[in-house]
Scaffold this motif. Structure first.
Motif, PDB file in Angstrom:
ATOM      1  N   LEU A  66      68.239  76.297  72.503  1.00 19.78           N
ATOM      2  CA  LEU A  66      67.519  75.589  73.573  1.00 19.78           C
ATOM      3  C   LEU A  66      68.485  75.025  74.612  1.00 19.78           C
ATOM      4  N   THR A 100      62.990  69.758  64.049  1.00 14.49           N
ATOM      5  CA  THR A 100      62.379  69.504  65.362  1.00 14.49           C
ATOM      6  C   THR A 100      63.158  68.444  66.142  1.00 14.49           C
ATOM      7  N   ALA A 106      66.016  70.197  67.607  1.00 10.19           N
ATOM      8  CA  ALA A 106      65.565  70.978  68.767  1.00 10.19           C
ATOM      9  C   ALA A 106      65.295  70.084  69.970  1.00 10.19           C
ATOM     10  N   SER A 128      68.469  75.978  66.491  1.00 15.18           N
ATOM     11  CA  SER A 128      67.450  75.621  67.493  1.00 15.18           C
ATOM     12  C   SER A 128      68.060  74.807  68.632  1.00 15.18           C
ATOM     13  N   SER A 182      60.811  71.547  72.718  1.00 16.05           N
ATOM     14  CA  SER A 182      61.028  71.556  71.269  1.00 16.05           C
ATOM     15  C   SER A 182      59.791  72.033  70.506  1.00 16.05           C
ATOM     16  N   VAL A 188      60.196  77.828  63.761  1.00 12.75           N
ATOM     17  CA  VAL A 188      61.030  77.664  62.562  1.00 12.75           C
ATOM     18  C   VAL A 188      60.209  77.598  61.286  1.00 12.75           C
ATOM     19  N   SER A 229      66.443  70.381  73.905  1.00 11.66           N
ATOM     20  CA  SER A 229      65.472  70.613  74.985  1.00 11.66           C
ATOM     21  C   SER A 229      65.586  69.590  76.098  1.00 11.66           C
ATOM     22  N   ALA A 270      60.317  75.541  69.212  1.00 13.10           N
ATOM     23  CA  ALA A 270      61.105  75.591  67.970  1.00 13.10           C
ATOM     24  C   ALA A 270      60.305  75.054  66.796  1.00 13.10           C
ATOM     25  N   GLN A 271      59.507  74.021  67.046  1.00 11.19           N
ATOM     26  CA  GLN A 271      58.711  73.421  65.974  1.00 11.19           C
ATOM     27  C   GLN A 271      57.796  74.462  65.324  1.00 11.19           C
TER      28      GLN A 271
END
Length: 753
Positions: free
Chosen positions: A69, A135, A138, A65, A87, A94, A142, A90-91
């Motif tokens: 990003l 997260t 990620a 992730s 993010s 995933v 981000s 991705a949260q």
């Protein structure tokens, strides 16, 4: 649960004082949970310390992730149609991948060669703590690497070389320096229950919606069902403002009625004027610049909007229509710099290309720097915000900080969340932060002093930037942790080094990067630490994930940037690019102009004795003294709770997001925030507690997913909607940026006589 007598107002309008002594009357049950009602309504007070955290799934999905990003955000940051993936994407993505891995990966243990350790690819069901750490990974990817701005302007705009090792060290050190400040102040900004970091409650609500097993209430929805409904609705609707009808991102009816009046359009334009009567039908207009109003405390919204109204509808009109600082020669609202004739300032006139130094002769024959009246006061208010932040924190939070300092040695901790963390997990040793801080400062000095002094900043400049970050991290952290608003050091950093070391554009930018970015990075680290605190993540796991994520993100942001800068011919030079080339680098020219204005011309020719705006320095004194009357009145009349809710740094910085935010962003943001944090909170508290933060996350996620879909399927191929009036990303107020002084000629504007 019995409520405290202080809850006369909605709690979003409470706890601004944040002095524990002021809340001694709260029931012990509330104190055992949290003294902040939003936290009590959102964050669970349970923990399962047996859940695995740093699993194979965490590392694999987290690093992936972070890498994706980082690459995507930097790659598209150079293109005309920029794209930023947060993010939250991705949260959400995933979660099903993690659950599939939990089903299909083998569960047998694998021996690590050369050690007695074993690990499993699949230690059981995909759990909440793994999800939080992924997260955090990620989130590192981000957030952009600010040093890339310096690398870009050196290679593209100044056409000079920079050693790749110096460039990558600049990226690493500027991103990692904030860890030191985070470690120094985590006792005050994480363990304290009064530092509650409102924006994290959105994340907590979303995690709970995705993981908690709920029974659907009769006639209602579970939180996950509500989130999915909002996400789908937001996703489906956003194709309208993003692709089919972009003009609804700012609707300014006053301009449509008085099409030929400059004054009317200055008053009515939501993008280029005062925005009276303007509004939008687009969530990104509401939340893109100021953050989600649903995640901002009510008292902060009132402070921000009050400050915004006073600046935009009192201070600016008086300054403009009395022609203060020759204001009518320039647009009423603009972040550009101008010459005395109302045209854009030509920086090539004042920079000697051969010596890379300020050209005094060229400057004397050209023009002093002029600003729009709004930008003049923006700088003045920026000075006031920083001074007010220090005095406000000293007055309102000094006692608490002192108590926290003593509690450090007395082993006293705050609410139930802090006690659970101390009971179940070992803290990060303080020496980890000290060692990292010393190493990074040493590498920063090497980066600036070594490599032939390419960055122009001497060692004392690095140490001064470090001292500035050390001074401001705690007060800025307190403001951010309690109001969801973060003052920045970028302007004051440029100002300080510009006065002390003029004529050195790269030194100015490097100083700003180390002084300003290390504080923003520290705030990001602390915010993530607090999220881990709420979600009961082992602190050492949080530290490792943040450190590794930062190193991966810095490497990929730098690598992507270096690759594009060395492989795309004429990148960031629109006049030399082939027709239709996307590599126009929007935004980097602003950074370049700032390096010229602050680094070459220097602030002495703007805010010093050689400039036009030296009186703006009085705002430092005004800001420093502003919290004092509020503090005195709050002590004289303690029964008047509303007095202590006046937060002067937030009040003074009400319009601080402008630019890049515009009037329409503020008006929509304030309307939504007041509706949800006062009316809905007061009348429908149960709904607010269950759905408010999930609503915010769903709206954000829907917008982000549709923006990505439109970009990768249509806009990247220059396939746009049908050509019509509403396709323009504009509020159709072309005269709002026109000057009104007699004799000033600007293309597209009428000339006044």
């Amino acid at each position: 649960m019995e409520k405290s007598d202080t809850n006369v107002l909605p709690s979003s309008f409470q706890h601004n004082n944040l002095d524990p002594a002021a809340h001694a009357s709260e029931s012990s049950e509330e104190v055992n949970d949290s003294p902040i009602e939003q936290v009590r309504l959102t964050v669970p007070i349970t923990d399962d310390p047996t859940l695995p955290c740093l699993t194979f799934r965490t590392w694999f999905l987290g690093i992936t992730s972070c890498a994706v990003l980082s690459f995507v955000n930097q790659f598209f940051g150079y293109r005309q149609n920029t794209l930023h993936i947060s993010s939250v994407i991705a949260q959400i993505v995933v979660l099903p991948i993690g659950r599939l891995m939990a089903v299909y990966l083998p569960k047998k243990f694998i021996h690590i060669p050369g050690t007695k350790r074993f690990f499993s690819l699949n230690p059981g069901p995909f759990n909440l703590k793994e999800h939080v750490l992924i997260t955090i990974f990620a989130n590192s990817g981000s957030n952009s690497v600010y040093a890339i701005n310096i690398i870009t302007i050196v290679k593209v705009f100044y056409h000079r070389g920079i050693h790749p090792l110096a460039a990558i060290l600049l990226s690493y050190t500027s991103q990692l320096l904030g860890y030191g400040w985070a470690g120094l102040f985590r006792k005050f900004l994480i363990d304290s229950s009064y530092m509650w970091w409102p924006s994290n409650l959105v994340q907590v609500s979303l995690f709970r919606a995705l993981h908690d097993v709920e029974t659907r209430p009769k006639g209602g929805l579970t939180r996950l069902q509500f989130f999915l409904m909002v996400l789908v609705t937001s996703f489906a609707y956003y194709i309208v403002p993003n692709y089919l009808f972009p003009s609804i991102t700012a609707l300014s009816f006053v301009c449509w009625i008085w099409k030929d009046s400059v004054t009317a359009q200055q008053i009515g334009s939501g993008l280029g004027g005062l925005g009276i009567g303007s509004f939008a039908l687009d969530w990104s207009t509401v939340a893109s610049f100021l953050g989600s109003p649903l995640a901002t405390p009510g008292f902060a919204i009132i402070n921000i909007m009050a400050g915004f109204f006073i600046v935009l509808y009192v201070l600016i009109p008086i300054g403009y229509w009395t022609n203060s600082y020759e204001a009518k020669r320039f647009p009423i609202f603009s972040s550009s710099v101008f010459n005395a004739d109302g045209g854009k300032y030509n920086v090539s006139e004042v920079l000697n290309d051969t010596t890379f130094q300020f050209d005094q002769h060229g400057y004397d024959g050209y023009s002093k720097i002029h600003l729009s009246i709004f930008f003049v006061y923006t700088y003045g208010l920026t000075f006031a915000i920083l001074a007010a932040t220090i005095s406000h924190v000293a007055l309102f939070h000094g006692r608490q900080i002192w108590q926290q300092t003593k509690a450090t040695y007395n082993n006293k901790y705050g609410d139930v969340h802090t006690r659970l963390m101390k009971k179940n997990y070992d803290p990060v040793p303080q020496w980890w932060f000290y060692v990292l801080l010393i190493v990074v400062v040493g590498l920063a000095i090497l980066t600036c002093e070594g490599f032939g002094g390419q960055l122009q900043l001497p060692y004392w400049g690095v140490l001064l930037a470090v001292a500035m970050a050390l001074l401001f991290t705690l007060p800025i952290g307190v403001i951010t942790a309690t109001t969801n608003q973060q003052p920045g050091l970028n302007v004051i950093a440029e100002l300080v080094i510009g006065f002390m070391y003029p004529g050195k554009p790269l030194a100015n930018m490097a100083f700003k990067t180390y002084g300003y970015v290390s504080v923003t990075q520290a705030i990001m680290f602390l915010s993530d630490f607090k999220l881990g605190h709420y979600m009961k993540i082992p602190p050492k796991s949080m530290f490792i994930v943040q450190l590794v994520g930062t190193l991966i993100a810095s490497s990929l942001y730098f690598g992507t940037s270096w690759w594009l800068l060395t492989s795309v011919e004429h990148i960031c030079e629109p006049s030399k690019l082939p027709e239709g080339s996307p590599w126009t680098c929007p935004g980097y020219d602003v950074f370049y102009s700032a390096s010229i204005i602050w680094g070459v011309v220097s602030p002495i020719r703007m805010f010093g004795r050689l400039g036009l705006y030296s009186k703006m320095n009085y705002f430092f004194l005004i800001g420093f003294l502003a919290p004092l009357p509020v503090w005195v009145l709050s002590r004289l009349f303690p029964e008047q709770k509303w007095i202590s809710l006046i937060n002067m740094p937030v009040f003074i910085g009400g319009s601080g997001g402008m630019p890049p935010a515009r009037a329409v962003n503020y008006l929509c943001w304030g309307a939504v925030g007041i509706f949800f944090n006062f009316y809905v909170y007061k009348r429908h508290k149960g709904w607010w507690a269950r759905h408010n933060y999930i609503l915010s996350a769903g709206l954000d996620a829907g917008v982000a997913f549709m923006a990505m879909l439109c970009y990768f399927t249509l806009q990247i191929r220059d396939i746009n909607g049908m050509r019509w009036w509403g396709l323009e990303l504009d509020d159709h107020c072309p005269l709002a940026s026109c000057p009104t002084a007699p004799g000033i000629e600007v293309e597209g504007c009428p000339v006044f006589h």
